[in-house]
Design an enzyme around this catalytic site. Structure first.
Site, PDB file in Angstrom:
ATOM      1  N   LEU A  17      19.800  10.412   0.643  1.00 42.54           N
ATOM      2  CA  LEU A  17      18.591   9.856   0.028  1.00 42.54           C
ATOM      3  C   LEU A  17      18.300  10.478  -1.327  1.00 42.54           C
ATOM      4  O   LEU A  17      17.655   9.864  -2.174  1.00 42.54           O
ATOM      5  CB  LEU A  17      17.391  10.077   0.953  1.00 42.54           C
ATOM      6  CG  LEU A  17      17.462   9.421   2.337  1.00 42.54           C
ATOM      7  CD1 LEU A  17      16.247   9.824   3.163  1.00 42.54           C
ATOM      8  CD2 LEU A  17      17.551   7.907   2.211  1.00 42.54           C
ATOM      9  N   ASP A 134       1.284  23.304  -6.269  1.00 46.14           N
ATOM     10  CA  ASP A 134       2.123  22.403  -7.068  1.00 46.14           C
ATOM     11  C   ASP A 134       1.815  20.948  -6.718  1.00 46.14           C
ATOM     12  O   ASP A 134       2.712  20.133  -6.544  1.00 46.14           O
ATOM     13  CB  ASP A 134       3.609  22.703  -6.837  1.00 46.14           C
ATOM     14  CG  ASP A 134       4.502  22.085  -7.913  1.00 46.14           C
ATOM     15  OD1 ASP A 134       3.988  21.808  -9.022  1.00 46.14           O
ATOM     16  OD2 ASP A 134       5.703  21.878  -7.648  1.00 46.14           O
TER      17      ASP A 134
END
Length: 404
Positions: A17, A134
């Site tokens: 992926l 983040d």
């Protein structure tokens, strides 16, 4: 094992992926349940050469602490001699960043839905002493139903990582989304820094652009410190007020989650989503450390992953380290103390360890997890003391699976 396309006889590996710095992500299927997962394959060699082993272990531990509908779930962790495998929830809708890049800004109703789910997840994490550090659209995934999922806790911090001043001091994150106090280098509150990032994300959702933009990073940081931004005309007054309160450069006056939940824009139309707790082990933990407040409470009941995380024989260290002396059923020395499981009654353990600090957590009615810490002294002196005196004294109460 991998050549046959089946991992440990449990996961059928499919197409790749994506790729990351330390490995790749495969589509995979749990052959036991048929569940589709995203299998993150991490190269131990690459991680160790980059000095990132502790960060990977922290990410794993944190993801198991924050079981929430709007956080990507970590189902299972496995390891071989060369790789670590993380079986993650497969989120098929891709990144929020890609959705905005392809289609531009979203409508206010959609933005509100995403933002509520984001705040619910962030509030839950903060309640467990976890700060993401983040948050950005690249780390927010969308499932097939259009629900938002927070991912990538690689830069996260725990409340226990704060220095004596109660603040975090490691500057990290993505420049366009990081709070100005993080860049100042004087310490910052992880929760308030995350809320700044949430403010940037909300602006991006509604405006389709970043609030602080400049080709020169120094100039961009200067704008952030001044709170120098403006909203496009289509952003409603209530949304502008909320964004302004989130992008307050002064963390002391920046809006809190409690205040955010009461704002008109956030409360409009649909009910406010609250953190969902799936099981007792996922209940929020008070990280303030008021020991006197819980003297009458029973020890925390730990789930299987907590046992793995706490037990020296089954901790996360073996993912990247090999200690031939460490094995289940043996108390093993560390620089600051030791952990072991025992079936001995708590009173018996205390009697043997009365000269040391001792903390226990109930794993089952007849099983305790004991954490022994040295009060002081040199770590080098502790190791021979542990091997020659402490371990022999405890050998008949340290539990091992073979003893059951």
């Amino acid at each position: 094992m991998e050549g046959k396309g089946v991992l440990e006889g449990r996961y059928e590996m499919g197409r790749v992926l994506g790729h990351g710095n330390f490995g790749r992500v495969h589509a995979a299927r749990d052959v036991r349940t048929g569940r589709a997962v995203a299998m993150k394959v991490v190269s131990k060699d690459k991680v160790e050469r980059a000095g990132m082993a502790e960060q990977i272990k922290r990410e794993i531990a944190v993801m198991k602490m924050v079981s929430h509908p709007s956080v990507v779930e970590l189902h299972e962790v496995m390891a071989t001699r060369t790789k670590v495998y993380l079986a993650l929830e497969l989120v098929r809708g891709g990144e929020l960043f890609d959705r905005i890049a392809r289609h531009g800004r979203v409508g206010e109703g959609v933005a509100r839905r995403y933002f509520r789910q984001l705040v619910s997840a962030v509030d839950f994490c903060h309640g467990r002493g976890v700060y993401h550090r983040d948050l950005k659209p690249e780390n927010l995934l969308l499932d097939e139903a259009g629900n938002l999922k927070v991912a990538d806790f690689g830069l996260s911090a725990l409340a226990c990582h704060a220095r004596p001043d109660g603040l975090l001091h490691t500057a990290c994150g993505t420049p366009a989304y990081v709070a100005p106090e993080v860049l100042a280098g004087n310490g910052y509150d992880g929760a308030k820094a995350d809320l700044w990032s949430c403010g940037v994300i909300l602006y991006v959702l509604l405006a389709g652009a970043l609030p602080f933009q400049d080709d020169n990073l120094v100039c961009m940081y200067r704008k952030m410190r001044r709170g120098d931004f403006c909203c496009p005309p289509w952003v409603t007054t209530d949304a502008r007020k909320l964004i302004k309160s989130l992008l307050d450069p002064n963390p002391g006056t920046r809006i809190t989650v409690a205040g955010l939940l009461e704002t008109p824009w956030f409360r409009k139309t649909a009910p406010v989503p609250r953190p969902i707790i799936a099981d007792p082990a996922a209940a929020p933990v008070d990280t303030r450390g008021n020991a006197g407040d819980d003297k009458d409470e029973p020890p925390e009941v730990l789930n299987a992953f907590h046992l793995i995380s706490l037990s020296e024989g089954f901790d996360l260290s073996p993912l990247f380290e090999h200690d031939p002396a460490a094995s289940p059923g043996r108390a093993t020395a560390r620089a600051g103390g030791t952990r072991f499981a025992t079936r001995e009654a708590a009173s018996g353990v205390v009697a043997r360890l009365e000269a040391l600090a001792m903390g226990g957590a109930r794993v089952a009615p007849s099983l305790l997890m004991v954490d022994v810490k040295k009060d002081g002294g040199d770590a080098m002196e502790y190791r021979p003391f542990f091997s020659e005196e402490l371990r022999p004294a405890l050998k008949d109460i340290v539990w091992s699976p073979a003893a059951t």
